[in-house]
Design a protein around this motif. Structure first.
Motif, PDB file in Angstrom:
ATOM      1  N   SER A 132     -54.063  45.004  69.615  1.00 56.34           N
ATOM      2  CA  SER A 132     -54.532  44.911  70.998  1.00 56.34           C
ATOM      3  C   SER A 132     -53.588  45.630  71.948  1.00 56.34           C
ATOM      4  N   LEU A 133     -52.301  45.475  71.722  1.00 60.46           N
ATOM      5  CA  LEU A 133     -51.317  46.178  72.557  1.00 60.46           C
ATOM      6  C   LEU A 133     -51.458  47.686  72.409  1.00 60.46           C
ATOM      7  N   VAL A 134     -51.620  48.152  71.177  1.00 62.10           N
ATOM      8  CA  VAL A 134     -51.790  49.590  70.942  1.00 62.10           C
ATOM      9  C   VAL A 134     -53.070  50.093  71.599  1.00 62.10           C
ATOM     10  N   LEU A 135     -54.148  49.332  71.450  1.00 60.43           N
ATOM     11  CA  LEU A 135     -55.431  49.712  72.041  1.00 60.43           C
ATOM     12  C   LEU A 135     -55.297  49.947  73.539  1.00 60.43           C
ATOM     13  N   TRP A 136     -54.699  49.013  74.256  1.00 56.39           N
ATOM     14  CA  TRP A 136     -54.652  49.137  75.715  1.00 56.39           C
ATOM     15  C   TRP A 136     -53.577  50.113  76.174  1.00 56.39           C
ATOM     16  N   PHE A 137     -52.587  50.361  75.311  1.00 57.10           N
ATOM     17  CA  PHE A 137     -51.612  51.415  75.618  1.00 57.10           C
ATOM     18  C   PHE A 137     -52.292  52.785  75.559  1.00 57.10           C
ATOM     19  N   VAL A 138     -53.082  53.011  74.499  1.00 61.78           N
ATOM     20  CA  VAL A 138     -53.831  54.266  74.379  1.00 61.78           C
ATOM     21  C   VAL A 138     -54.830  54.391  75.529  1.00 61.78           C
ATOM     22  N   ALA A 140     -54.533  53.185  78.542  1.00 63.29           N
ATOM     23  CA  ALA A 140     -53.800  53.565  79.755  1.00 63.29           C
ATOM     24  C   ALA A 140     -53.421  55.044  79.739  1.00 63.29           C
ATOM     25  N   LEU A 141     -53.039  55.555  78.572  1.00 60.73           N
ATOM     26  CA  LEU A 141     -52.694  56.973  78.457  1.00 60.73           C
ATOM     27  C   LEU A 141     -53.890  57.856  78.780  1.00 60.73           C
TER      28      LEU A 141
END
Length: 475
Positions: A132-138, A140-141
């Motif tokens: 989930s953290l990776v998903l929302w980091f991507v 945001a990018l």
């Protein structure tokens, strides 16, 4: 004379290969062994080679004969069968795209589980939290306008190819024919079933690893020589097929089918570890992690672009057409990634594995492929887009289209009732989105035949929902 900025054959072929090789090949040894012995695997790859090549030719033909239909693969269903089936094709393709990202995230953290056991096989609490953290980091990018980066593309291309070639070389040296031919047809394992059952079991996996083959036609306008698109499609397809078959077959020559079936994913890592020791697994895993990072970025963009493109031609509501100040289709991106987050939670609640997710993602794309193949037969039969002297080419295209239709029907059969019903459960709610788009544009929602299509989808969804409630059908 060369045209500035246009792509040559080599660049086009690299783009085709890059679009098809994702994370799937890294799990091929286990995915195939889970339901098939070596003999059935070879038959399955033979069927896939012919069928997917026919589909590749279909997309090439449609790109050449119908260049005005440039809004994605769903445009063929819309042109041939009307607005509702066109929308359904877009809807299924979109769901397949973001479900693919769910599977990538599960595979990513399953791979990280090799180094950090807390992540398990990628579907426990720690893994889903990390995903989930990776998903929302991507997310945001991408919202900041980071769409394509040459450096990321270069790195991911290298990390896709180098581990594969290294694996093939090292495992090829350790290959033993007696291991490969032992219980060649799986008769010693009653759970595998007949050879036909085994071939069916691997079909959805073979389609999954080739998803993206339809993307070759996207590069038509950028080709220095238009005929190079067809050449690049065939060369790229042949190269990827060779890599896939070699990884699959060579693995079956160093570990038995039951051993391969029990491996965690990415199973390539554990096969190489069996051959050369722990460093082999670490090498494959690191390459896959970097490759998946690039794939997540690309498919996050693709998921948003599918809805955005469909909104531009009024197939879905105008809501999905809104871009932020960086030119990113923000609303489409929020909805796509929200769906990914929901299915990550489902993966946690129901303990769904990478293989379960790719089966469902692949079943969703079968309908767009099926309609594209039928449309290719239709335009060839009536000579639409062909000149007076194109009869031989038209007959050839009709035969290719017919073979692609037959392959698509075989895939629907191979998917089985479970995944077709689950697909219906995901297709049916799309009618709400479709209805909103039609009403926005002051058009009737369904014509008479589309009412029948919708009734069939609704009946399938209702049956699937009842099956889930009674426990006779599982996600």
């Amino acid at each position: 004379m060369a045209q500035e900025g246009k792509l040559r054959l080599g660049a086009l072929t690299a783009l085709v290969v890059g679009s098809m090789i994702g994370g799937g090949i890294f799990s091929i040894p286990q995915n195939m062994a889970a339901g098939a012995a070596a003999g059935a695997v070879l038959i399955g790859w033979g069927v896939t080679a012919i069928g997917m090549l026919m589909l590749a030719f279909v997309f090439q033909t449609l790109a050449n004969r119908k260049p005005e239909l440039d809004n994605g693969v769903y445009a063929y269903a819309k042109a041939g069968f009307g607005n509702y089936l066109g929308f359904s094709s877009a809807w299924g393709y979109w769901i397949s795209a973001w479900l693919g990202n769910v599977s990538y995230l599960v595979l990513l953290f399953g791979t990280l589980g090799y180094f950090f056991p807390v992540f398990g096989e990628g579907n426990n609490r720690a893994a889903i939290a990390g995903a989930s953290l990776v998903l929302w980091f991507v997310h945001a990018l991408v919202l900041r306008g980071i769409k394509e980066a040459a450096f990321i593309n270069l790195v991911t291309t290298i990390t896709k190819v180098v581990p594969l070639l290294t694996f093939i070389a090292l495992v090829g040296l350790a290959f033993k024919m007696d291991v490969f031919t032992a219980d060649f047809w799986g008769r010693g394992n009653a759970e595998l079933g007949s050879v036909l059952t085994q071939v069916k079991s691997m079909m959805l996996v073979t389609v999954w690893v080739f998803i993206g083959i339809e993307g070759a036609s996207v590069y038509s306008a950028r080709a220095q020589v238009r005929s190079d698109v067809g050449k690049a499609t065939v060369l790229g397809f042949a190269g990827v097929l060779l890599l896939l078959v070699m990884v699959n077959v060579l693995s079956a020559g160093v570990m038995s089918q039951p051993e391969l079936a029990k491996l965690k994913n990415p199973s390539m890592a554990y096969v190489l570890s069996h051959v050369v020791g722990d460093w082999g697994a670490a090498f494959i895993s690191i390459g896959l992690i970097i490759s998946l990072a690039g794939a997540l970025l690309s498919w996050t963009l693709l998921s948003g672009e599918i809805l955005y493109s469909a909104a531009k031609d009024q197939t879905v509501p105008a809501f999905f057409r809104r871009e932020n100040r960086n030119g990113v289709p923000a609303n489409a991106l929020w909805v796509s990634n929200g769906a990914i987050q929901a299915f990550l939670i489902l993966a946690l609640l129901y303990g769904k594995s990478y293989l379960d997710l790719i089966y469902l993602a692949t079943s969703m794309i079968l309908i767009p492929y099926f309609f594209s193949a039928i449309y290719a037969v239709m335009i060839a039969a009536r000579g639409d887009g062909y000149g007076a002297g194109d009869d031989s080419q038209r007959h050839r295209d009709m035969l290719i289209g017919a073979l692609a239709v037959a392959y698509s029907v075989w895939l629907l059969y191979a998917a089985g009732l479970k995944y077709l019903l689950l697909s219906a459960l995901l297709y049916a709610p799309g009618a709400i989105v479709y209805a909103k788009a039609r009403l926005e544009n002051g058009k009737p929602i369904f014509n008479d035949i589309e009412k029948m299509y919708f009734a069939a989808a609704l009946a399938g969804a209702a049956y699937a929902g009842y099956g889930l409630y009674r426990g006779t059908l599982t996600i």
